[in-house]
Design a protein around this motif. Sequence first.
Motif, PDB file in Angstrom:
ATOM      1  N   SER A 100       4.822  10.845  15.223  1.00  0.00           N
ATOM      2  CA  SER A 100       5.409   9.505  15.287  1.00  0.00           C
ATOM      3  C   SER A 100       4.359   8.485  15.718  1.00  0.00           C
ATOM      4  N   SER A 101       4.626   7.226  15.351  1.00  0.00           N
ATOM      5  CA  SER A 101       3.651   6.176  15.633  1.00  0.00           C
ATOM      6  C   SER A 101       4.368   4.864  15.896  1.00  0.00           C
ATOM      7  N   ASP A 102       3.709   4.003  16.646  1.00  0.00           N
ATOM      8  CA  ASP A 102       4.226   2.656  16.883  1.00  0.00           C
ATOM      9  C   ASP A 102       3.402   1.608  16.145  1.00  0.00           C
ATOM     10  N   THR A 103       2.418   2.076  15.403  1.00  0.00           N
ATOM     11  CA  THR A 103       1.460   1.159  14.788  1.00  0.00           C
ATOM     12  C   THR A 103       1.594   1.150  13.277  1.00  0.00           C
ATOM     13  N   LYS A 104       1.597  -0.037  12.712  1.00  0.00           N
ATOM     14  CA  LYS A 104       1.632  -0.187  11.268  1.00  0.00           C
ATOM     15  C   LYS A 104       0.317   0.313  10.676  1.00  0.00           C
ATOM     16  N   PRO A 105       0.346   0.964   9.531  1.00  0.00           N
ATOM     17  CA  PRO A 105      -0.896   1.467   8.924  1.00  0.00           C
ATOM     18  C   PRO A 105      -1.897   0.344   8.652  1.00  0.00           C
ATOM     19  N   ASP A 106      -3.174   0.689   8.740  1.00  0.00           N
ATOM     20  CA  ASP A 106      -4.250  -0.252   8.440  1.00  0.00           C
ATOM     21  C   ASP A 106      -4.744   0.056   7.031  1.00  0.00           C
ATOM     22  N   PHE A 107      -4.347  -0.772   6.090  1.00  0.00           N
ATOM     23  CA  PHE A 107      -4.621  -0.491   4.687  1.00  0.00           C
ATOM     24  C   PHE A 107      -6.007  -0.981   4.278  1.00  0.00           C
ATOM     25  N   GLU A 108      -6.636  -0.234   3.411  1.00  0.00           N
ATOM     26  CA  GLU A 108      -7.923  -0.645   2.854  1.00  0.00           C
ATOM     27  C   GLU A 108      -7.754  -1.851   1.936  1.00  0.00           C
ATOM     28  N   ASN A 109      -6.564  -1.928   1.303  1.00  0.00           N
ATOM     29  CA  ASN A 109      -6.267  -3.038   0.403  1.00  0.00           C
ATOM     30  C   ASN A 109      -5.170  -3.893   1.033  1.00  0.00           C
ATOM     31  N   PRO A 110      -5.495  -5.055   1.603  1.00  0.00           N
ATOM     32  CA  PRO A 110      -4.498  -5.873   2.309  1.00  0.00           C
ATOM     33  C   PRO A 110      -3.289  -6.256   1.465  1.00  0.00           C
ATOM     34  N   LEU A 111      -3.463  -6.330   0.148  1.00  0.00           N
ATOM     35  CA  LEU A 111      -2.344  -6.711  -0.726  1.00  0.00           C
ATOM     36  C   LEU A 111      -1.158  -5.760  -0.565  1.00  0.00           C
ATOM     37  N   VAL A 112      -1.446  -4.514  -0.190  1.00  0.00           N
ATOM     38  CA  VAL A 112      -0.391  -3.505  -0.033  1.00  0.00           C
ATOM     39  C   VAL A 112       0.584  -3.896   1.073  1.00  0.00           C
ATOM     40  N   ASN A 113       0.140  -4.720   2.010  1.00  0.00           N
ATOM     41  CA  ASN A 113       1.033  -5.164   3.085  1.00  0.00           C
ATOM     42  C   ASN A 113       2.280  -5.861   2.561  1.00  0.00           C
ATOM     43  N   LEU A 114       2.174  -6.481   1.379  1.00  0.00           N
ATOM     44  CA  LEU A 114       3.324  -7.202   0.824  1.00  0.00           C
ATOM     45  C   LEU A 114       4.494  -6.267   0.504  1.00  0.00           C
ATOM     46  N   LEU A 115       4.223  -4.989   0.343  1.00  0.00           N
ATOM     47  CA  LEU A 115       5.301  -4.041   0.042  1.00  0.00           C
ATOM     48  C   LEU A 115       6.282  -3.915   1.199  1.00  0.00           C
ATOM     49  N   TYR A 116       5.841  -4.297   2.410  1.00  0.00           N
ATOM     50  CA  TYR A 116       6.744  -4.275   3.558  1.00  0.00           C
ATOM     51  C   TYR A 116       7.591  -5.546   3.633  1.00  0.00           C
ATOM     52  N   ARG A 117       7.175  -6.560   2.925  1.00  0.00           N
ATOM     53  CA  ARG A 117       7.820  -7.860   3.092  1.00  0.00           C
ATOM     54  C   ARG A 117       8.956  -8.115   2.112  1.00  0.00           C
TER      55      ARG A 117
END
Length: 727
Positions: free
Chosen positions: A429-446
């Motif tokens: 388990s983790s409390d931290t959001k993954p650190d993606f190599e491609n920042p665009l992937v962050n939009l998949l959470y939004r």
Amino acid sequence: MRLFGVVGQDTGFKITNKSVSLSQKNYNMTYQFSIKLSGFRNPEVWRQIEIPASYTFFQFHEVLAIAFGKTHKIVTYNFSPTENKAKYRIVSVHLLFDDNLYAKTTFLSDIFKHPGQNFLYVSNFDETRTHHILLEKIDNKTITYAHCLSGEGAYPPEVCAGAEDYEEMKLALSDSNHAKHEIIRDWLEISENETWEEKYHFETSKVNEQLMMIDAEIKAFRNYTVVPHDTFDKMYGLTPAHWKVIDKKKDELNERERNNWDKINRELQKLVNDNPTIPHFKNTLAMAYRLQKNIALYLQMTQNLIAEFPNYVMARCGLINYYVGEKKLNMAKMLTGKSFDLNELYPNRNGNYTDIEIANYQIGVIRYLIQNDDIEEAQKHFDYLEYISPRARDLDVVRYPLILAVMGKSIKEEEKDIKVEVVPEKILSSDTKPDFENPLVNLLYRYNKTINRDILNQIILLPRESVIKDLEMILIDSVARIEYHKDVNSSFAPLHALSLLSVMQAEEALDTLLKILRQAEDYYDFWFDDFFTAEFWQFIYRMGQNRLERLRDFIFEPNRYRYARTAVCMALKHIAYYQPERKEEVIKWYQETLQYMFDHQNDRDVFDHYVYRTLFGHIINIAGREHLALVLPLYDANLIEKRERLSEFDIKVRLSRPLSVSLFQTLYTSIDQYYEMWKSYFKTDSNYKELKKDDVKQTKPATKTGRNDPCPCDSGKKFKKCCGINE
């Protein structure tokens, strides 16, 4: 012809003077039909049959099965008019919200009005055996049973796949030197000294012997004779004038919201006093007390009525239904009789009852049996009631509770199935959001399913190795931070990731996908809901289609969730369909997997009834006649629920049929297809951020985003220093 003394408020019944009698219809007619099996030649297969107008389409279906010599169990069937304007069908299953007609309550006389009408009949969804029905003439005569006048051609064995296969079989059997001669002889179970014509031939006299036995089993359930509604009027001194008064009072009770109860009670009491030999007035007064919730007076009057008029059925029916409604089953049982048979209760009636009496008594019995959890016996009584009085107006009062009870029993039986205890694969388990190599992937959470497709297409164009790694991180995060996601009610990220990986055919992500498939039921309920059992196989197909051994090993793993395993099975079934050149490879996979299940049926960490049943169902859907020797040793009826068990003949029939398109789903290969599919599974949630027009302006395709433009991932950087750094 009236329905009197019915059971009252708690069943939802209405007191009515409308008839439910079948004797109202004019059945002094006989229909002559010509029925031809399409596509089969040399000889053509046809029958000419006379049928009573009193038959329902369910009985017509039984006539066709006998006349053509069908032996395979028919699960479903339908009749459809050939006229282009007709939009209805007559079907074997009763559906509450459906424009089709139910075969057991639709009479031939309802539909057939003039010679020349044409219908089509199909059973078990087998379009290769469509029957063309022509009404040749209508005679003003009465017959008791259907009668086959003439015909030609034996019905092709159900273990052949259609007209072309039928001709090939006959050719092989006629030539002892034919390569398939012995195979076909064994398949059709024709002995050495027996010919095709001897085993499969049409004989009118034998057909008519069987037609006389239609409904014999259901008739034998109870020895009742349905008599006209006025049969017992003389017994009580009832006249048409009395009935007119009774009907009027029933109408007043149905409009009880506007009633003056004191006035009604006085008038009914006067009718009782003036007509002491007529129980119907007393029963109507008793019902009035019940509707007024004066239960003490209702019970006293009804019990006195039963004692005073021992042959009056309706008072007993009302009391049975009252006690069932109050869940006083012991009291109800005292009134139904030990054998649930009117003849036990009314021996002086000699089996003679109106259909209204039968209907009201059977409804009470069925309600009692459902509450007593004796569903099998309740079904027998319902089948008889549906046969003896198919249009009883209150039949649905027990139809739908019985359907629900049957479903409930099936669920309970399924819960008794051997199912393994799921032990999920541990992911830290983790409390931290993954650190993606491609920042665009962050939009998949939004964004939810309405995410702009340009964003998804831009992600696909990112460097393959790094974006696949990022998408795998989302899948791992869906487990590692599931409690966080539950708290914030987000997101669609795992579905976005799976869809993108599938479109990219990212076989290198299969091991991560299998980690997801090793989770517990609550994980799938949260992220995927019904989508998991219906469509998750799509992802397995696209990522695992070239790694069948790895998928097989997953099925073998102990302590895996049953629907995760069957999702893998679904993927394999579709590989056989969409890649027919791999059919033998897939069949071998099923053989190995079934054999492993069969060998481990006593291992409670591996064997699952449902998975075994699914595997076997799939293999007989995709295998062919040549695989019989392979399939039969893998089948054990004791490992299948009783209602779903197959005979060797059933298996042969299934193996004879070509792959049916109806057994398979559309395979999705593009982003647009995936996101259109989601619309039927997931509703838009207001908690998700939706793209607006201003957002869309920032999400142009990657090939058109200027190097100095803001990056569409909302990082605040220019495109050339963010997602476009490698361009």
